[in-house]
Every structure is written in structure tokens, then in C-alpha cells.
Scaffold this active site. Structure first.
Site, mmCIF file in Angstrom:
data_model
loop_
_atom_site.group_PDB
_atom_site.id
_atom_site.type_symbol
_atom_site.label_atom_id
_atom_site.label_comp_id
_atom_site.label_asym_id
_atom_site.label_seq_id
_atom_site.Cartn_x
_atom_site.Cartn_y
_atom_site.Cartn_z
ATOM 1 C CE1 TYR A 200 26.318 36.929 103.317
ATOM 2 C CE2 TYR A 200 27.460 38.433 101.740
ATOM 3 C CZ TYR A 200 26.682 38.086 102.888
ATOM 4 O OH TYR A 200 26.110 39.331 103.313
ATOM 5 C CE LYS B 283 30.871 53.342 72.846
ATOM 6 N NZ LYS B 283 30.481 52.684 71.641
HETATM 7 C C1 PLP Z 1 31.940 52.504 71.009
HETATM 8 C C2 PLP Z 1 32.075 53.160 69.489
HETATM 9 C C3 PLP Z 1 33.313 53.505 69.164
HETATM 10 C C4 PLP Z 1 34.531 53.628 69.854
HETATM 11 O O1 PLP Z 1 34.978 52.250 70.060
HETATM 12 P P1 PLP Z 1 36.479 51.862 70.625
HETATM 13 O O2 PLP Z 1 36.775 50.457 70.570
HETATM 14 O O3 PLP Z 1 36.295 52.004 72.181
HETATM 15 O O4 PLP Z 1 37.535 52.783 70.218
HETATM 16 C C5 PLP Z 1 33.448 53.728 67.754
HETATM 17 N N1 PLP Z 1 32.281 53.957 66.954
HETATM 18 C C6 PLP Z 1 31.186 53.414 67.378
HETATM 19 C C7 PLP Z 1 30.057 53.303 66.412
HETATM 20 C C8 PLP Z 1 30.914 52.985 68.542
HETATM 21 O O5 PLP Z 1 29.710 52.639 69.028
#
Ligand code: PLP
Length: 362
Positions: free
Chosen positions: A255, A35
């Protein structure tokens, strides 16, 4: 030479990290979570490398992320879906997650075959039903609905990265009881709960599959040192020295004049800034590697540039590569180090790299 803001991603390293996770998992399958553009690494490249490294499933948060992936692997969309998102997810052939009767009906009403995972909220307090009885009823409902397949039972941990806390074992116990009750009626389901931290923390959380994001990228789910877990960071963030100039005492950089030279020194200008995802909170609070040496970032991070103090004598030249995350000449800066400086987590450091940062795959 390198570009002005370059994230160099090494596919082989993602493969290696998946191998390490697979070894921990034994018979359980690995679902690589790609994701948010693969936590900033590039979703497609991360997906391809993870599958080459032993992952058999992919997971994303949104329907559009699923639709954008080119793969023959099973894809799970983990997030909440609007009616339009649901159409997109199903058209992409992805598995979806349910936790209400209404949503099961919505999936069934599409009239197309769909694979469905029922989510129990065992203590994350986000998506999923908190009631194990309702979750069990949803499983039966899905299994009986025309065209729907009960593909999975899932939950998500809130504190797997907080070793020694007592909420994780509570969640695990609650989910395990639910699985023990439901699985005998639905023996074909894939049971999955663990994120990266849970995989490393407790084999009892592995079940049939684990959903790993952060560890596949070689970032430490516990926020300390990935190398302690045999994980290797897959991303190196680079810029280059675009200018080197002499500063006299009192001369300021950037800045707001938040840094002034206290003695004669040389300052290097790197054409990377918060417009690339190098956060402004790192103003006067980061290190950068040039010629294998650590130099402090001085002054305010601007949208397109940062400045570093090269010291009173320097051999640094225009065109030298600068490493903001990664390794050079035996020195190393971890995303975890950067995160700690600004009170966030490694996840946000790489995920926050903006599109203007060029991704280069090797
Ligand atoms: C993002 C997510 C994961 C992965 O988690 P990590 O800590 O990056 O391994 C797993 N399950 C769900 C439901 C998530 O949203």
C-alpha cells in the site's frame, strides 16, 4: 514449514528463567505474573511452566484472568475491581488488593473468607494509598474483620528499570519504613514489592516475595539484552515465505508504494501483518531472518502481509521459514530490537500479538 503467524513458546525456557530469578531471590518466593495472556505467551502455559520452574504464586491484573487459570497455586489479582469483579475474584479463590476502607468493607460484606493485601503507593502514583498511616490502619481493619485474612503488604516501583535514578531508593525507603512499623503487629504477612527489574537491581527490594513478569518470559526488564542476565527469550515469532517475485527498478511493494526497487531484486511475501500484531509502525523498519540471513522488511506492513527484500540473487524458496523474533542460523532478532525500532518496550511487542497469531507450545 511453519504456519502463517506462529508464536512458538518453549515452556522449558520459562522454567529456566524462573530458576535464574529464584537463584537471585534466595529465600524469597517467586510470584509469576501471567496477566494479559502471559504477556502474549499464553497465560496457562506460562503459569504451568513458571510453577514447574520454582514459582509458588501467580499474579494477574483482572478477576477474569484469575477465574480462567487452572491451578492449585495462590493467585493474586493486582488490579482495581468493580463489585462484580470482586465477586468473580473471590469465587475464583484469588487474593485481592485493598487501599480504601470502603473496599475493605465491600470485601468483608461478601461474607466469604478472603485473603487481602494492603497496597501502599510509595511513589508509583497509581493504585494504593499514599498515606502510610492509612495503610497501617487498613491492615488492622482487615486483620480484625470477620473472615478476612491480612495476607500481604505491597507496593510497586515506578523506575526500577532506570538504573541509577533516585526515585527507586526513595520508594524502597518509604515502603521499608511502613513494613517495619506494621510487620511486628502482623507477623504472618507476605511482604512483596519487586517487579523483575527490582529483583535484578537490588536485593533489599526482595522482601518475602517478588512479582516477576517480563523476566520470566526471558525479556530484559532494562530493555537491552536478556542474555546479559542469563535470561532466554521463550517466544519465537515465525511466518513463512508464501511468494517470491522478481522486481525491476521502480516496481513497488504494498500500500502507498512506500518502497520501490532501485535495482533488480527479489521480493518475498510473508503472510503476517498488523492483524496478527506485527505493528504497522514497522513498515520499512524491521529485519526478518530467512535461511539464517537478515533481510529488510520493505514497504508498508498491511493487515495480512509484509514484504521483504531478498536481494538481486536469492536461493530463498516458497515455504521457507521466516523468523521475525527469535533465532535462526546464528542470527538473532530480540523483541527488544523490534521495540526500539518503533519507540516502545519489549512488553508491548509480545503482549501486542493478537489472537490470530497461533500459539504453539513446545
Ligand atoms: C505487571 C506488574 C508486575 C510485573 O512487572 P514486570 O516488570 O513484568 O516484572 C509486578 N507488579 C505489578 C503491580 C504489576 O502490575
Amino acid at each position: 514449514m511453519t504456519g502463517r503467524a506462529v508464536a512458538r513458546v518453549t515452556r522449558r525456557v520459562i522454567e529456566h528463567n524462573c530458576g535464574v530469578l529464584k537463584q537471585r531471590l534466595g529465600a524469597a518466593e517467586l510470584c509469576a505474573v501471567v496477566k494479559a495472556n502471559g504477556y502474549g505467551h499464553g497465560a496457562q502455559a506460562a503459569a504451568d511452566a513458571a510453577l514447574a520452574g520454582g514459582a509458588t504464586w501467580l499474579a494477574v491484573a483482572t478477576a477474569n484472568e484469575a477465574a480462567a487459570l487452572k491451578t492449585d497455586a495462590r493467585v493474586l489479582v493486582m488490579g482495581a475491581l468493580t463489585p462484580e469483579d470482586l465477586d468473580t475474584a473471590l469465587a475464583a479463590g484469588a487474593d485481592v488488593v485493598v487501599w480504601t476502607r470502603e473496599f475493605v468493607d465491600a470485601v468483608a460484606s461478601r461474607g466469604a473468607p478472603a485473603r487481602v493485601h494492603v497496597k501502599l503507593d510509595s511513589g508509583m502514583g497509581r493504585l494504593g494509598t499514599k498515606d502510610p498511616r492509612e495503610a497501617a490502619e487498613l491492615c488492622d481493619l482487615v486483620a480484625e474483620a470477620d473472615g478476612l485474612e491480612l495476607a500481604g503488604l505491597m507496593t510497586h516501583f515506578a523506575t526500577a528499570d532506570d538504573r541509577g535514578d533516585d526515585h527507586f531508593p526513595d520508594q524502597l525507603a518509604r515502603f521499608t519504613a511502613f513494613v517495619d512499623e506494621v510487620r511486628p503487629r502482623h507477623p504472618g504477612v507476605t511482604v512483596h514489592a519487586a517487579n523483575s527489574a527490582a529483583v535484578l537491581r537490588d536485593p533489599a527490594a526482595h522482601f518475602d516475595m517478588a512479582r516477576c513478569g517480563i523476566a520470566t518470559y526471558g525479556l530484559d526488564p532494562f530493555g537491552s539484552d536478556p542474555f546479559e542476565q542469563d535470561l532466554e527469550p521463550a517466544l519465537q515469532l515465525e511466518s513463512y515465505v508464501a511468494a517470491v517475485k522478481r522486481f525491476e527498478p521502480g516496481d513497488s511493494a504494498g500500500y502507498g508504494r512506500t518502497w520501490r526497487a532501485s535495482e533488480p531484486t527479489w521480493v518475498g511475501v510473508l503472510p503476517i501483518g498488523y492483524g496478527d500484531g506485527w505493528r504497522r509502525a514497522l513498515s520499512n523498519d524491521a529485519d526478518v531472518l530467512v535461511r539464517g540471513r537478515r533481510h529488510p522488511l520493505v514497504g508498508t506492513v498491511s493487515m495480512d502481509n509484509v514484504t521483504i527484500d531478498l536481494g538481486p540473487e536469492t536461493d530463498v524458496e516458497v515455504g521457507d521459514v521466516a523468523v521475525l523474533i527469535g533465532e535462526q542460523g546464528g542470527e538473532r532478532i530480540l523483541a527488544e530490537d523490534v521495540a526500539r525500532r518503533i519507540g516502545t518496550i519489549n512488553y508491548e511487542v509480545t503482549t501486542g500479538l493478537l489472537p490470530r497469531t497461533e500459539r504453539v507450545y513446545e
